[in-house]
Design a protein around this motif. Structure first.
Motif, PDB file in Angstrom:
ATOM      1  N   ASP A 177       0.840  -1.188   0.000  1.00  0.00           N
ATOM      2  CA  ASP A 177       0.000   0.000   0.000  1.00  0.00           C
ATOM      3  C   ASP A 177       0.882   1.248   0.000  1.00  0.00           C
ATOM      4  OD1 ASP A 177      -1.497   2.229   1.815  1.00  0.00           O
ATOM      5  OD2 ASP A 177      -2.946   1.085   0.639  1.00  0.00           O
ATOM      6  N   ARG A 178       0.530   2.204  -0.822  1.00  0.00           N
ATOM      7  CA  ARG A 178       1.381   3.388  -0.976  1.00  0.00           C
ATOM      8  C   ARG A 178       1.522   4.163   0.328  1.00  0.00           C
ATOM      9  NH1 ARG A 178      -2.124   7.884  -4.365  1.00  0.00           N
ATOM     10  NH2 ARG A 178      -3.758   8.197  -2.819  1.00  0.00           N
ATOM     11  N   GLU A 179       0.466   4.176   1.148  1.00  0.00           N
ATOM     12  CA  GLU A 179       0.539   4.873   2.421  1.00  0.00           C
ATOM     13  C   GLU A 179       1.538   4.187   3.354  1.00  0.00           C
ATOM     14  OE1 GLU A 179      -2.550   6.703   5.778  1.00  0.00           O
ATOM     15  OE2 GLU A 179      -3.285   5.434   4.140  1.00  0.00           O
ATOM     16  N   GLU A 180       1.558   2.850   3.305  1.00  0.00           N
ATOM     17  CA  GLU A 180       2.518   2.099   4.106  1.00  0.00           C
ATOM     18  C   GLU A 180       3.940   2.366   3.617  1.00  0.00           C
ATOM     19  OE1 GLU A 180       4.247  -0.366   6.889  1.00  0.00           O
ATOM     20  OE2 GLU A 180       2.255   0.515   6.817  1.00  0.00           O
ATOM     21  N   GLY A 233     -17.833  15.584  18.828  1.00  0.00           N
ATOM     22  CA  GLY A 233     -17.508  14.305  18.188  1.00  0.00           C
ATOM     23  C   GLY A 233     -16.519  14.462  17.057  1.00  0.00           C
ATOM     24  N   ILE A 234     -16.699  15.498  16.238  1.00  0.00           N
ATOM     25  CA  ILE A 234     -15.793  15.736  15.115  1.00  0.00           C
ATOM     26  C   ILE A 234     -14.390  16.076  15.610  1.00  0.00           C
ATOM     27  CG2 ILE A 234     -15.272  17.364  13.261  1.00  0.00           C
ATOM     28  CD1 ILE A 234     -18.240  17.422  12.618  1.00  0.00           C
ATOM     29  N   GLN A 235     -14.305  16.895  16.665  1.00  0.00           N
ATOM     30  CA  GLN A 235     -12.991  17.262  17.194  1.00  0.00           C
ATOM     31  C   GLN A 235     -12.208  16.037  17.655  1.00  0.00           C
ATOM     32  OE1 GLN A 235     -13.922  20.128  20.245  1.00  0.00           O
ATOM     33  NE2 GLN A 235     -13.717  21.868  18.864  1.00  0.00           N
ATOM     34  N   SER A 236     -12.819  15.201  18.472  1.00  0.00           N
ATOM     35  CA  SER A 236     -12.098  14.046  19.017  1.00  0.00           C
ATOM     36  C   SER A 236     -11.807  13.007  17.936  1.00  0.00           C
ATOM     37  CB  SER A 236     -12.889  13.413  20.170  1.00  0.00           C
ATOM     38  OG  SER A 236     -14.176  13.050  19.747  1.00  0.00           O
ATOM     39  N   SER A 237     -12.745  12.804  17.004  1.00  0.00           N
ATOM     40  CA  SER A 237     -12.503  11.818  15.942  1.00  0.00           C
ATOM     41  C   SER A 237     -11.438  12.301  14.974  1.00  0.00           C
ATOM     42  CB  SER A 237     -13.806  11.504  15.188  1.00  0.00           C
ATOM     43  OG  SER A 237     -14.321  12.668  14.582  1.00  0.00           O
ATOM     44  N   THR A 238     -11.391  13.617  14.700  1.00  0.00           N
ATOM     45  CA  THR A 238     -10.370  14.158  13.805  1.00  0.00           C
ATOM     46  C   THR A 238      -8.975  13.959  14.382  1.00  0.00           C
ATOM     47  OG1 THR A 238     -11.893  15.824  12.922  1.00  0.00           O
ATOM     48  CG2 THR A 238      -9.536  16.231  12.643  1.00  0.00           C
ATOM     49  N   ILE A 239      -8.826  14.208  15.688  1.00  0.00           N
ATOM     50  CA  ILE A 239      -7.524  14.014  16.332  1.00  0.00           C
ATOM     51  C   ILE A 239      -7.110  12.543  16.248  1.00  0.00           C
ATOM     52  CG2 ILE A 239      -6.332  14.023  18.560  1.00  0.00           C
ATOM     53  CD1 ILE A 239      -6.614  16.770  17.331  1.00  0.00           C
ATOM     54  N   THR A 240      -8.049  11.634  16.471  1.00  0.00           N
ATOM     55  CA  THR A 240      -7.738  10.204  16.411  1.00  0.00           C
ATOM     56  C   THR A 240      -7.360   9.780  14.994  1.00  0.00           C
ATOM     57  OG1 THR A 240      -9.281   9.780  18.218  1.00  0.00           O
ATOM     58  CG2 THR A 240      -8.602   7.884  16.910  1.00  0.00           C
ATOM     59  N   VAL A 241      -8.114  10.272  14.001  1.00  0.00           N
ATOM     60  CA  VAL A 241      -7.823   9.935  12.599  1.00  0.00           C
ATOM     61  C   VAL A 241      -6.440  10.437  12.200  1.00  0.00           C
ATOM     62  CG1 VAL A 241      -8.471  10.417  10.210  1.00  0.00           C
ATOM     63  CG2 VAL A 241     -10.224   9.782  11.865  1.00  0.00           C
ATOM     64  N   GLN A 242      -6.099  11.654  12.604  1.00  0.00           N
ATOM     65  CA  GLN A 242      -4.780  12.198  12.283  1.00  0.00           C
ATOM     66  C   GLN A 242      -3.674  11.380  12.934  1.00  0.00           C
ATOM     67  OE1 GLN A 242      -5.118  16.280  13.551  1.00  0.00           O
ATOM     68  NE2 GLN A 242      -5.825  16.983  11.549  1.00  0.00           N
ATOM     69  N   ALA A 243      -3.897  10.952  14.170  1.00  0.00           N
ATOM     70  CA  ALA A 243      -2.893  10.125  14.852  1.00  0.00           C
ATOM     71  C   ALA A 243      -2.718   8.789  14.144  1.00  0.00           C
ATOM     72  CB  ALA A 243      -3.305   9.909  16.308  1.00  0.00           C
ATOM     73  N   LEU A 244      -3.823   8.213  13.688  1.00  0.00           N
ATOM     74  CA  LEU A 244      -3.741   6.942  12.958  1.00  0.00           C
ATOM     75  C   LEU A 244      -3.037   7.121  11.624  1.00  0.00           C
ATOM     76  CD1 LEU A 244      -7.333   5.547  13.652  1.00  0.00           C
ATOM     77  CD2 LEU A 244      -5.194   4.533  14.457  1.00  0.00           C
ATOM     78  N   ALA A 245      -3.365   8.208  10.920  1.00  0.00           N
ATOM     79  CA  ALA A 245      -2.785   8.450   9.596  1.00  0.00           C
ATOM     80  C   ALA A 245      -1.289   8.684   9.662  1.00  0.00           C
ATOM     81  CB  ALA A 245      -3.476   9.635   8.929  1.00  0.00           C
ATOM     82  N   LEU A 285     -13.383   6.518  19.942  1.00  0.00           N
ATOM     83  CA  LEU A 285     -13.387   5.061  19.811  1.00  0.00           C
ATOM     84  C   LEU A 285     -13.800   4.570  18.423  1.00  0.00           C
ATOM     85  CD1 LEU A 285     -14.916   3.996  23.250  1.00  0.00           C
ATOM     86  CD2 LEU A 285     -12.522   3.923  22.543  1.00  0.00           C
ATOM     87  N   VAL A 286     -14.706   5.299  17.753  1.00  0.00           N
ATOM     88  CA  VAL A 286     -15.201   4.821  16.450  1.00  0.00           C
ATOM     89  C   VAL A 286     -14.080   4.713  15.407  1.00  0.00           C
ATOM     90  CG1 VAL A 286     -16.679   5.407  14.487  1.00  0.00           C
ATOM     91  CG2 VAL A 286     -17.596   5.473  16.800  1.00  0.00           C
ATOM     92  N   PRO A 287     -13.183   5.722  15.251  1.00  0.00           N
ATOM     93  CA  PRO A 287     -12.090   5.543  14.280  1.00  0.00           C
ATOM     94  C   PRO A 287     -11.207   4.341  14.591  1.00  0.00           C
ATOM     95  CG  PRO A 287     -12.265   7.845  14.930  1.00  0.00           C
ATOM     96  CD  PRO A 287     -13.157   7.076  15.850  1.00  0.00           C
ATOM     97  N   LEU A 288     -10.976   4.072  15.875  1.00  0.00           N
ATOM     98  CA  LEU A 288     -10.172   2.906  16.254  1.00  0.00           C
ATOM     99  C   LEU A 288     -10.879   1.620  15.867  1.00  0.00           C
ATOM    100  CD1 LEU A 288      -9.006   4.078  19.806  1.00  0.00           C
ATOM    101  CD2 LEU A 288      -7.681   4.110  17.692  1.00  0.00           C
ATOM    102  N   ARG A 348     -10.479  -2.755   9.373  1.00  0.00           N
ATOM    103  CA  ARG A 348      -9.776  -2.494   8.109  1.00  0.00           C
ATOM    104  C   ARG A 348     -10.586  -1.588   7.191  1.00  0.00           C
ATOM    105  NH1 ARG A 348      -6.703  -8.227   6.612  1.00  0.00           N
ATOM    106  NH2 ARG A 348      -5.574  -8.395   8.592  1.00  0.00           N
ATOM    107  N   LEU A 349     -11.305  -0.645   7.788  1.00  0.00           N
ATOM    108  CA  LEU A 349     -12.016   0.385   7.045  1.00  0.00           C
ATOM    109  C   LEU A 349     -11.300   1.710   7.265  1.00  0.00           C
ATOM    110  CD1 LEU A 349     -15.678  -0.598   8.003  1.00  0.00           C
ATOM    111  CD2 LEU A 349     -14.462  -1.149   5.882  1.00  0.00           C
ATOM    112  N   ASP A 350     -11.542   2.675   6.375  1.00  0.00           N
ATOM    113  CA  ASP A 350     -10.867   3.963   6.496  1.00  0.00           C
ATOM    114  C   ASP A 350     -11.430   4.736   7.677  1.00  0.00           C
ATOM    115  OD1 ASP A 350      -9.746   6.512   6.181  1.00  0.00           O
ATOM    116  OD2 ASP A 350      -9.639   6.263   4.008  1.00  0.00           O
ATOM    117  N   PRO A 351     -10.604   5.051   8.689  1.00  0.00           N
ATOM    118  CA  PRO A 351     -11.098   5.762   9.872  1.00  0.00           C
ATOM    119  C   PRO A 351     -11.636   7.158   9.560  1.00  0.00           C
ATOM    120  CG  PRO A 351      -8.934   4.799  10.290  1.00  0.00           C
ATOM    121  CD  PRO A 351      -9.178   4.697   8.818  1.00  0.00           C
ATOM    122  N   ALA A 352     -11.218   7.747   8.437  1.00  0.00           N
ATOM    123  CA  ALA A 352     -11.671   9.096   8.109  1.00  0.00           C
ATOM    124  C   ALA A 352     -13.179   9.159   7.924  1.00  0.00           C
ATOM    125  CB  ALA A 352     -10.971   9.592   6.841  1.00  0.00           C
ATOM    126  N   VAL A 353     -13.790   8.015   7.587  1.00  0.00           N
ATOM    127  CA  VAL A 353     -15.245   7.972   7.442  1.00  0.00           C
ATOM    128  C   VAL A 353     -15.916   8.402   8.736  1.00  0.00           C
ATOM    129  CG1 VAL A 353     -17.218   6.468   6.981  1.00  0.00           C
ATOM    130  CG2 VAL A 353     -15.101   6.170   5.695  1.00  0.00           C
TER     131      VAL A 353
END
Length: 458
Positions: free
Chosen positions: A219-222, A334-346, A417-420, A426-431
């Motif tokens: 995967d290109r991201e990897e 919800g958007i604030q906390s999920s955005t921080i989690t998604v960025q950390a995952l990315a 928790l939802v992005p995690l 194996r789905l895109d957490p950004a959703v």
């Protein structure tokens, strides 16, 4: 039109740009001969300042090689929109004359029908097809095939001669790669290694063997994460047999990061991952309507929740004024906390061993934020009660305080928790930061509000 004026036009200067537009309306062939002297980057900037019809005229005025190089400077979606039928035929004809590596680098992002046209005209069609047949989103699909590779039994002098012969097609020499008889990658040389060793020294005796590679199907991201972790400006790509097939340079690595950010932004906004500014109405509908429909369903459920408490609203109509506040706070938290989690995952910056520590920190922050916002609204209610005659203002203020506190906590915890969970599936957490989090928190937030309101205030 002189080259200096064209360059000024490419910088957005109004007068030369206006004159260029006038020339492009008519027979501009003779007056715009200087277009061929523009660099691909300058020509691309100029094209982006023109209307599509005139941009196509300008592209036709460019000679074959500069024209193709200019297209490579443009976003793939803009390329597709810019090329009409005549332009596509010309590009296919040009690509068919290129060496396999150069043709593959250009065609990897081209529309399928353009690829097929180029393949039909290319003398080494099967080899070219093999070079561009990589799954989209993998290292093989983004790699660059123009590189310098030499056998390990060559001398330094032969390697230097090879560099000279390929100087016109190599934009930047990151390294000289060393292969064995089967083209398997066994090492590499830096330019300084070639300078510091005698010309009769064999490449295999001085090569560096601490090489990091990725497979073409990675995967290109990897691949970008591996390059960042190893502090590499370039990453060699090998096939299943370990043979060198390309490199991912710093340019491609930056492009991967940019595209991943853009894709996450689209998903966060409830758009399809491949949505583009060049989409027409018939493409906009299937790429946006599903998410709008999902949001509509979520809003409808929230409306049903509100409707089920009709008696409570009839008895205390003032509660309706707090519903937008509750829904807005729930969605934003919800958007604030999920955005921080998604960025950390990315960015691969999430400490797996500290997951629950992160949740507890979010919980603590949510408690403080909810308490502060609740106190502000509660204080406002108490102040307004002196002017508006609100019934039982203290109980209403307490209802607002507790509702906003609980809603902020649940939205922040769910957003974390939802992005995690999506990553685990194996789905895109950004959703998670799009319609899903917003609508779910709206529904849950309104439900929590009415449960507290009917318990305390009604």
């Amino acid at each position: 039109m002189l080259i200096d004026e064209l360059r000024r036009a490419s910088q957005g200067e109004a007068e030369p740009l206006e004159r260029l537009n006038e020339l492009l309306k008519g027979d501009a062939g003779a007056d715009l001969a200087a277009v061929s002297q523009l660099s691909p980057a300058e020509a691309a900037r100029l094209i982006l300042l023109l209307k599509p019809r005139r941009a196509r005229v300008l592209l036709r005025l460019l000679p074959d090689a500069p024209g193709l190089a200019t297209l490579e400077e443009l976003d793939p979606d803009i390329r597709k929109y810019l090329l009409d039928a005549e332009g596509e035929q010309r590009v296919a004809r040009i690509a068919a004359k290129l060496p396999i590596a150069d043709a593959a680098d250009f065609l990897v992002d081209a529309p399928e029908h353009l690829v097929e046209a180029a393949l039909a005209a290319h003398p080494q069609a099967e080899a070219l097809r093999a070079a561009i047949t990589h799954i989209d989103g993998t290292a093989g699909a983004v790699m660059r095939r123009r590189l310098v590779a030499v056998p390990q039994d060559w001398t330094v002098g032969q390697a230097i001669d090879e560099i000279r012969q390929r100087a016109d097609v190599i934009d930047r020499l990151y390294a000289v790669y060393v292969t064995n008889g089967g083209r398997q990658l066994v090492g590499y040389l830096k330019v300084r290694d070639l300078v510091l060793h005698p010309t009769d020294a064999t490449v295999g005796s001085i090569m560096r063997s601490d090489i990091v590679t990725v497979a073409a199907d990675t995967d290109r991201e990897e691949a970008a994460r591996i390059a960042e972790r190893e502090h590499l400006p370039v990453l060699p790509v090998v096939d299943a047999n370990g043979a060198l097939v390309g490199i991912i340079t710093a340019t491609e690595l930056r492009e991967i990061d940019r595209e991943e950010v853009e894709e996450d932004m689209r998903l966060m906004a409830g758009l399809a991952a491949d949505a583009s500014a060049m989409d027409g109405p018939l493409r906009i509908v299937p790429r946006r309507l599903p998410w709008l429909s999902a949001g509509l369903i979520g809003s409808s459920i929230a409306a049903l929740v509100v409707g089920s408490y009709e008696d409570a609203l009839t008895e205390a109509a003032i509660l309706a004024s707090l519903i937008p506040i509750v829904m807005s706070l729930a969605g934003n938290a919800g958007i604030q906390s999920s955005t921080i989690t998604v960025q950390a995952l990315a960015s691969n910056a999430l400490w797996v061993g500290d997951i629950w520590g992160r949740v507890l920190r979010e919980l603590g922050g949510a408690l403080l934020n909810g308490a502060i916002v609740g106190l502000i609204i509660g204080t406002g209610i108490m102040i307004l009660s002196g002017f508006l005659g609100i019934d039982r203002p203290f109980m209403l203020a307490l209802t607002a305080l507790l509702s906003l506190l609980v809603v902020t906590v649940q939205a922040s915890v769910i957003g974390s928790l939802v992005p995690l969970a999506l990553k685990r599936l194996r789905l895109d957490p950004a959703v998670a930061t799009g319609v899903f989090i917003t609508t779910s928190n709206d529904v849950v937030g309104v439900l929590i509000f009415f449960i507290i309101a009917t318990t305390i205030y009604i």
